[in-house]
Design an enzyme around this catalytic site. Sequence first.
Site, mmCIF file in Angstrom:
data_model
loop_
_atom_site.group_PDB
_atom_site.id
_atom_site.type_symbol
_atom_site.label_atom_id
_atom_site.label_comp_id
_atom_site.label_asym_id
_atom_site.label_seq_id
_atom_site.Cartn_x
_atom_site.Cartn_y
_atom_site.Cartn_z
ATOM 1 N N THR A 129 1.070 -1.373 -0.222
ATOM 2 C CA THR A 129 0.131 -0.469 -0.019
ATOM 3 C C THR A 129 1.497 1.294 0.063
ATOM 4 O OG1 THR A 129 0.175 0.197 2.857
ATOM 5 C CG2 THR A 129 -1.551 -1.284 1.240
ATOM 6 N N GLY A 130 -0.012 2.346 -0.748
ATOM 7 C CA GLY A 130 0.951 3.669 -0.577
ATOM 8 C C GLY A 130 2.856 3.427 -1.364
ATOM 9 N N ALA A 131 2.503 2.489 -3.000
ATOM 10 C CA ALA A 131 3.797 2.329 -3.639
ATOM 11 C C ALA A 131 3.665 3.037 -4.695
ATOM 12 C CB ALA A 131 3.106 0.611 -4.362
ATOM 13 N N SER A 139 5.376 5.797 -4.512
ATOM 14 C CA SER A 139 6.598 7.043 -4.459
ATOM 15 C C SER A 139 7.073 6.012 -2.925
ATOM 16 C CB SER A 139 6.233 8.207 -3.937
ATOM 17 O OG SER A 139 5.244 8.954 -2.946
ATOM 18 N N GLY A 140 7.839 7.379 -2.380
ATOM 19 C CA GLY A 140 8.781 7.169 -1.452
ATOM 20 C C GLY A 140 9.646 6.336 -0.946
ATOM 21 N N ILE A 141 9.351 5.449 0.401
ATOM 22 C CA ILE A 141 10.134 4.469 1.160
ATOM 23 C C ILE A 141 9.185 3.251 0.283
ATOM 24 C CG2 ILE A 141 9.708 3.161 2.944
ATOM 25 C CD1 ILE A 141 9.814 5.681 4.486
ATOM 26 N N GLY A 142 7.749 3.310 -0.363
ATOM 27 C CA GLY A 142 6.871 2.253 -0.587
ATOM 28 C C GLY A 142 8.133 1.803 -2.343
ATOM 29 N N SER A 191 7.036 4.448 12.932
ATOM 30 C CA SER A 191 7.904 5.077 12.942
ATOM 31 C C SER A 191 8.171 5.768 14.431
ATOM 32 C CB SER A 191 6.649 6.533 13.359
ATOM 33 O OG SER A 191 7.603 7.867 12.728
ATOM 34 N N TYR A 221 -0.787 11.536 14.303
ATOM 35 C CA TYR A 221 0.127 10.757 13.363
ATOM 36 C C TYR A 221 0.909 10.493 14.328
ATOM 37 C CZ TYR A 221 4.201 9.410 10.726
ATOM 38 O OH TYR A 221 5.128 8.814 9.563
#
Length: 343
Positions: free
Chosen positions: A8-10, A12-15, A172, A194
């Site tokens: 999930t959330g793939a 951009s960024g870490i994904g 986190s 968060y």
Amino acid sequence: MNKVVLVTGANSGIGLALCERLLSQDTEGLQLCLACRNMCRAQAARSALLTSHPTAQVALLQLDTSSISSVISAAQEVKLRYNCLDYLYLNAGIMPNPKFDVKAFLKGIFSRNIITMFATGEGILTQKDSVTSDDLQEIFATNLFGHFLLIRELEPILCQAGQTSQLIWTSSSNAHRSAFNLEDFQHQKGTQPYSSSKYASDLLSLALNTHFNKQGLYSSVICPGFVMTNLTYGILPSFLWTLLMPVFWLIRVFTNTFTLTPYNGAEALFWLFKQKPELLDPQAKYHSLTSGLGKIYTQPRKMDVDLETSEALYKTLLQLEIEVRKKLKEKQESTSASLHCRT
């Protein structure tokens, strides 16, 4: 047999960095599914991955973890496509409208907690939350509850005889017990939603292991370290990041938590892909770390969680699931009746 991996959330960024690293290791043996809210960005991410790995199997799935109907619809699609799911990376997350506390920042610079402050954002970041169309707090829904509901929906293909499956949460270092209150688990009253949502994911991972290990489903939690992603860049104006980056590189000489790049931040996610889940510590958070010389590695550290609170949260989420499903059904029936009357 190909391993089926859903992230999930793939887009951009870490994904996205994780997906690139997975394909770099084994292009032929993976069926990779990018589950994203924005399909234009997801398509761009898929194209980039296929440019580097033309023979890879990369599918797209529309998924907005802040929306109950989207989660249920996406899960139904996943069950139609795949007979089993080997890895479910619960990586999507938001920190909308972060506010930077200048006073707390200046105070922290001249204290012994300066490195901790930079590494975790503790005390210097607050967020303004909003409410979704399902009447849930947006950060709670996106970061935690949407993923919980996704797991519940996908149980048939996650828990199968003779199969081992892994849930891997992107948590986190900002996950603080002090930000979480079971009586206000959606964090409606506080200023650290968060942090609360990430601490809740640590608790939930522990509870999931308690309930599902015997069925071959294991849950782990990672911390990517301090990474420069779209989420991070939104905290401060770009010119300030330009000024601070040399400071961050200097700080990395003294602390290993400043991974800085998405590739480095994905190290623990990638490391867990190669482990036997039954040998992992359910109370450990696996940290992506980078030495002052740039060497990346993974290290487990005990989470500040307990079984009693994790079980209480699990039961609370199960009850909330019943309530939101009931509301969704009533909403769908009302819409259907309205359309019937018009025809």
